[in-house]
Motif scaffolding. Structure first.
Motif, short mmCIF file in Angstrom:
data_model
loop_
_atom_site.label_atom_id
_atom_site.label_comp_id
_atom_site.label_asym_id
_atom_site.label_seq_id
_atom_site.Cartn_x
_atom_site.Cartn_y
_atom_site.Cartn_z
N LEU A 40 4.86 9.74 2.06
CA LEU A 40 3.74 9.95 2.98
C LEU A 40 3.33 8.60 3.57
O LEU A 40 2.29 8.03 3.23
CB LEU A 40 2.58 10.61 2.25
N THR A 41 4.13 8.11 4.45
CA THR A 41 4.00 6.73 4.94
C THR A 41 2.82 6.52 5.88
O THR A 41 2.49 5.37 6.21
CB THR A 41 5.29 6.30 5.65
N LYS A 42 2.18 7.58 6.35
CA LYS A 42 1.03 7.43 7.24
C LYS A 42 -0.30 7.40 6.50
O LYS A 42 -1.35 7.20 7.11
CB LYS A 42 1.01 8.57 8.28
N LEU A 43 -0.27 7.57 5.18
CA LEU A 43 -1.50 7.64 4.42
C LEU A 43 -2.31 6.35 4.53
O LEU A 43 -1.76 5.25 4.43
CB LEU A 43 -1.20 7.89 2.95
N SER A 44 -3.60 6.51 4.69
CA SER A 44 -4.51 5.36 4.62
C SER A 44 -5.38 5.44 3.37
O SER A 44 -5.91 4.42 2.93
CB SER A 44 -5.39 5.29 5.87
N GLN A 45 -5.52 6.63 2.80
CA GLN A 45 -6.34 6.81 1.60
C GLN A 45 -5.74 7.90 0.72
O GLN A 45 -5.39 8.98 1.22
CB GLN A 45 -7.78 7.18 1.98
N MET A 46 -5.62 7.60 -0.58
CA MET A 46 -5.14 8.60 -1.53
C MET A 46 -5.97 8.50 -2.81
O MET A 46 -6.03 7.46 -3.45
CB MET A 46 -3.66 8.41 -1.86
N TYR A 47 -6.60 9.61 -3.17
CA TYR A 47 -7.46 9.67 -4.34
C TYR A 47 -6.94 10.75 -5.29
O TYR A 47 -6.99 11.95 -4.98
CB TYR A 47 -8.90 9.98 -3.93
N LEU A 48 -6.45 10.30 -6.45
CA LEU A 48 -5.95 11.22 -7.48
C LEU A 48 -6.78 11.06 -8.76
O LEU A 48 -6.37 11.51 -9.83
CB LEU A 48 -4.48 10.92 -7.79
N ASP A 49 -7.92 10.43 -8.67
CA ASP A 49 -8.72 10.07 -9.83
C ASP A 49 -9.41 11.26 -10.49
O ASP A 49 -9.52 12.33 -9.90
CB ASP A 49 -9.77 9.02 -9.43
N HIS A 50 -9.86 11.02 -11.74
CA HIS A 50 -10.60 12.00 -12.51
C HIS A 50 -9.83 13.31 -12.66
O HIS A 50 -10.30 14.39 -12.32
CB HIS A 50 -11.98 12.25 -11.91
N PHE B 234 6.08 3.80 -5.71
CA PHE B 234 4.81 3.37 -5.13
C PHE B 234 4.86 1.91 -4.69
O PHE B 234 3.95 1.44 -4.02
CB PHE B 234 3.66 3.59 -6.12
N GLY B 235 5.91 1.23 -5.06
CA GLY B 235 6.09 -0.13 -4.59
C GLY B 235 6.86 -0.22 -3.29
O GLY B 235 7.22 -1.32 -2.84
N THR B 236 7.07 0.93 -2.65
CA THR B 236 7.82 0.95 -1.39
C THR B 236 6.97 1.37 -0.21
O THR B 236 7.47 1.45 0.91
CB THR B 236 9.03 1.90 -1.50
N PHE B 237 5.71 1.69 -0.46
CA PHE B 237 4.82 2.03 0.66
C PHE B 237 3.41 1.56 0.33
O PHE B 237 3.06 1.36 -0.83
CB PHE B 237 4.85 3.54 0.93
N THR B 238 2.63 1.35 1.33
CA THR B 238 1.27 0.85 1.13
C THR B 238 0.25 1.92 1.50
O THR B 238 0.28 2.46 2.61
CB THR B 238 1.02 -0.41 1.98
N VAL B 239 -0.61 2.22 0.55
CA VAL B 239 -1.79 3.03 0.83
C VAL B 239 -2.98 2.08 0.71
O VAL B 239 -3.30 1.64 -0.39
CB VAL B 239 -1.95 4.18 -0.18
N PRO B 240 -3.62 1.71 1.80
CA PRO B 240 -4.70 0.72 1.73
C PRO B 240 -5.74 1.02 0.67
O PRO B 240 -6.18 0.12 -0.04
CB PRO B 240 -5.29 0.76 3.14
N ASP B 241 -6.15 2.29 0.53
CA ASP B 241 -7.11 2.69 -0.50
C ASP B 241 -6.41 3.64 -1.46
O ASP B 241 -6.06 4.77 -1.09
CB ASP B 241 -8.32 3.39 0.12
N LEU B 242 -6.22 3.17 -2.71
CA LEU B 242 -5.49 3.95 -3.71
C LEU B 242 -6.32 4.03 -4.98
O LEU B 242 -6.65 3.01 -5.59
CB LEU B 242 -4.14 3.30 -3.99
N ASP B 243 -6.65 5.24 -5.40
CA ASP B 243 -7.47 5.45 -6.60
C ASP B 243 -6.74 6.38 -7.56
O ASP B 243 -6.53 7.56 -7.27
CB ASP B 243 -8.82 6.05 -6.21
N LEU B 244 -6.33 5.82 -8.71
CA LEU B 244 -5.67 6.59 -9.77
C LEU B 244 -6.49 6.56 -11.04
O LEU B 244 -5.98 6.85 -12.13
CB LEU B 244 -4.27 6.01 -10.05
N SER B 245 -7.74 6.22 -10.95
CA SER B 245 -8.58 5.99 -12.12
C SER B 245 -8.89 7.26 -12.89
O SER B 245 -8.73 8.38 -12.40
CB SER B 245 -9.88 5.32 -11.70
#
Length: 330
Positions: A167-177, A188-199
């Motif tokens: 999903l190379t167009k992502l700017s935000q991905m939240y998988l937390d909680h 995940f080291g091959t694409f950049t999601v500026p805001d990434l939350d896996l907490s």
């Protein structure tokens, strides 16, 4: 005998009201209307959707929007409503859907259906704060136009699909909680999601070193069981501004880490980090949040910057850290 216009109108109105289908012109696509009625039925016909009636224009229904040109449904949005049932698989049959939001529906259960893979136009997908369970379906990687995805605050389990990196167009991905397990995928080291939350998951193992090649704005991996060295996330030329890594098992020497000048928030607390705080921390002009407590740090807290503005709780306890705002070094 000539019939008056008023009589013709009265007859037309009678026939229109007596027919099962409306005589008036509607914008709503018939297929979209049928799918929405299926969704309503699968959600046990909630009173919140009482206005969704077959003989009305679905472009005027609450919680949906139509494109003004094509008259196809482009938005479906339920929030904080009294809606129960399983995630309706029929959503995948709204082919022009661009925004799908199902939020704060605590009685919405079931799996995220694989039928969503058909939504090739989807750009915004949020199902936060529900009671969804099961795995994150790998087929979500087929939604190539996604800009935003939020699956947080559910009961999702299993590993993070490595295919999400497509999903190379992502700017935000939240998988937390959630209850996600396993490692952060190497992909995940091959694409950049500026805001990434896996907490607030159950993720373990080391961070993929390849993530050090990427640039981020906000990273939150806190409250997991991650291990090893995460210093690759930092560097003089990185763009990261907010980093939350607390409550893991991270272990590295912080002494030689160089933090980007634009860092505003840094939480490394409750880990196994050693070494002395680097002088580069003192030069961070925009740092307003810092917590390095509950580690194995030692030495004097650097002076000349903002580090003395934080309370002592941001530094305690550590092995032998000293200097303002802690007691003076001996």
């Amino acid at each position: 005998m000539k019939t008056s216009p008023l009589s013709i109108f009265a007859l037309s109105l009678f026939l229109c009201l007596s027919l099962p289908s409306p005589c008036i012109s509607t914008r709503c696509n018939a297929n979209d209307r049928e799918v929405l009625l299926q969704i309503k039925q699968s959600l046990n016909n909630p009173t919140h959707l009482a206005a969704w009636k077959p003989n009305t224009d679905c472009c005027d229904w609450n919680d949906v929007m139509c494109d003004t040109t094509t008259n196809r449904i482009t938005t479906l949005q339920f929030g904080s409503a009294n809606i129960s049932g399983q995630f309706p698989a029929a959503v995948g049959d709204l082919p022009y859907l661009e925004s799908l939001v199902l939020e704060n529906l605590t009685s919405l259960t079931g799996y995220i259906p694989s039928t969503l893979a058909k939504l090739s136009h989807l750009r915004y997908f949020s199902v936060t704060k529900n009671s969804l369970s099961g795995p994150i379906p790998p087929v979500l990687s087929k939604l190539k136009n996604l800009l935003y995805i939020n699956l947080s605050f559910n009961r999702l389990s299993g590993p993070i699909p490595s295919s999400l990196s497509q999903l190379t167009k992502l700017s935000q991905m939240y998988l937390d909680h959630n209850r996600l397990t396993g490692r952060i995928p190497d992909s995940f080291g091959t694409f950049t999601v500026p805001d990434l939350d896996l907490s607030h998951n159950l993720l373990s193992g080391p961070l993929p070193k390849s993530m050090g090649k990427m640039n981020y704005t906000t990273l939150d991996f806190s409250h997991n069981m991650l291990e090893g060295d995460v210093s690759v996330l930092f560097g003089k030329n990185k763009t990261v501004q907010e980093v939350f890594l607390s409550n893991n098992k991270l272990s590295f020497d912080i002494s030689k880490v160089e933090f980007p000048a634009n860092v505003t928030s840094l939480d490394l607390s409750h880990n196994r980090i050693t070494g002395t705080l680097p002088a580069s921390l003192a030069s961070l002009q925009y740092l307003f949040q810092l917590n390095v407590s509950y580690n194995g740090l030692c030495g004097q807290i650097p002076t000349g910057g903002r580090l003395q503005r934080f309370q002592s709780s941001a530094y305690l306890p550590n092995r032998c850290l000293c200097g303002a705002p802690l007691p003076a070094c001996k």
